[in-house]
Design a protein around this motif. Sequence first.
Motif, PDB file in Angstrom:
ATOM      1  N   CYS A 251       0.838  -1.207   0.000  1.00 19.01           N
ATOM      2  CA  CYS A 251       0.000   0.000   0.000  1.00 19.01           C
ATOM      3  C   CYS A 251       0.869   1.251   0.000  1.00 19.01           C
ATOM      4  O   CYS A 251       0.606   2.203  -0.741  1.00 19.01           O
ATOM      5  CB  CYS A 251      -0.929   0.023   1.211  1.00 19.01           C
ATOM      6  SG  CYS A 251      -2.259  -1.163   1.131  1.00 19.01           S
TER       7      CYS A 251
ATOM      8  N   LEU B 139       0.911   4.054  -2.934  1.00 23.59           N
ATOM      9  CA  LEU B 139       0.263   5.328  -2.612  1.00 23.59           C
ATOM     10  C   LEU B 139       1.214   6.459  -2.234  1.00 23.59           C
ATOM     11  O   LEU B 139       0.761   7.564  -1.937  1.00 23.59           O
ATOM     12  CB  LEU B 139      -0.728   5.110  -1.461  1.00 23.59           C
ATOM     13  CG  LEU B 139      -1.847   4.110  -1.745  1.00 23.59           C
ATOM     14  CD1 LEU B 139      -2.590   3.789  -0.470  1.00 23.59           C
ATOM     15  CD2 LEU B 139      -2.773   4.650  -2.813  1.00 23.59           C
TER      16      LEU B 139
ATOM     17  N   ARG C  46      -1.017   9.924  -6.750  1.00 25.04           N
ATOM     18  CA  ARG C  46      -1.833   8.760  -6.383  1.00 25.04           C
ATOM     19  C   ARG C  46      -3.077   9.183  -5.628  1.00 25.04           C
ATOM     20  O   ARG C  46      -3.286  10.350  -5.322  1.00 25.04           O
ATOM     21  CB  ARG C  46      -1.007   7.779  -5.539  1.00 25.04           C
ATOM     22  CG  ARG C  46       0.197   7.223  -6.268  1.00 25.04           C
ATOM     23  CD  ARG C  46      -0.230   6.489  -7.529  1.00 25.04           C
ATOM     24  NE  ARG C  46       0.916   6.151  -8.338  1.00 25.04           N
ATOM     25  CZ  ARG C  46       1.140   4.953  -8.824  1.00 25.04           C
ATOM     26  NH1 ARG C  46       0.300   3.980  -8.586  1.00 25.04           N
ATOM     27  NH2 ARG C  46       2.189   4.729  -9.557  1.00 25.04           N
TER      28      ARG C  46
ATOM     29  N   ILE D 264      -8.319   6.323   1.048  1.00 26.35           N
ATOM     30  CA  ILE D 264      -8.341   4.862   1.056  1.00 26.35           C
ATOM     31  C   ILE D 264      -9.632   4.440   1.737  1.00 26.35           C
ATOM     32  O   ILE D 264      -9.949   4.915   2.834  1.00 26.35           O
ATOM     33  CB  ILE D 264      -7.147   4.271   1.823  1.00 26.35           C
ATOM     34  CG1 ILE D 264      -5.846   4.659   1.141  1.00 26.35           C
ATOM     35  CG2 ILE D 264      -7.277   2.754   1.933  1.00 26.35           C
ATOM     36  CD1 ILE D 264      -4.615   4.255   1.919  1.00 26.35           C
TER      37      ILE D 264
END
Length: 167
Positions: free
Chosen positions: A122, A126, A131, A135
């Motif tokens: 992750c 990210l 990005r 989330i």
Amino acid sequence: MKALQHLLTHSYSGKALAIRRVTENTGKRTPGVDGQTWNTPEQKATAIHTLRQRGYHPLPSRRVYIPKSNGKQRRLGILTMRDRAMQALYLLALDPVAETTADPNSSGFRTARSTADAIEACFIALCRKDRAQWILEGDIRSCFDRISHTWLLAHLVNWVKLRPILR
């Protein structure tokens, strides 16, 4: 690949490794509905010769309820030693297929993967400015208790590749 899987699931070494996995784990002293455990080397050697696909039918699992922290109980099915060994034997053949065809960022229920691996994936995905900014995390309660297994089998792409192996 199919020939290698056949050799592995029919070999003495593959069967011995499967027996070793189920007799050296934390549940090794927990019998299934048949009441058997394999503790001695003689029992383990006999068990190796009983792992045959032809005519194999799993026995029902022994149902045990484990208390949860919220006061409810979780069902746990305890398989017989033979059923656990058969699962371990076929895991030896199917795990390499699953590992090579699965999403490289998937960490759930995979060998040698952890929460830390998922967090790292992750972070890498990210960490750049271009990005996503948000989330969304969700937990579907009792998802696998309620999901349509017929639909899953009909829509899983990899299932088509694995089906001949399971016969």
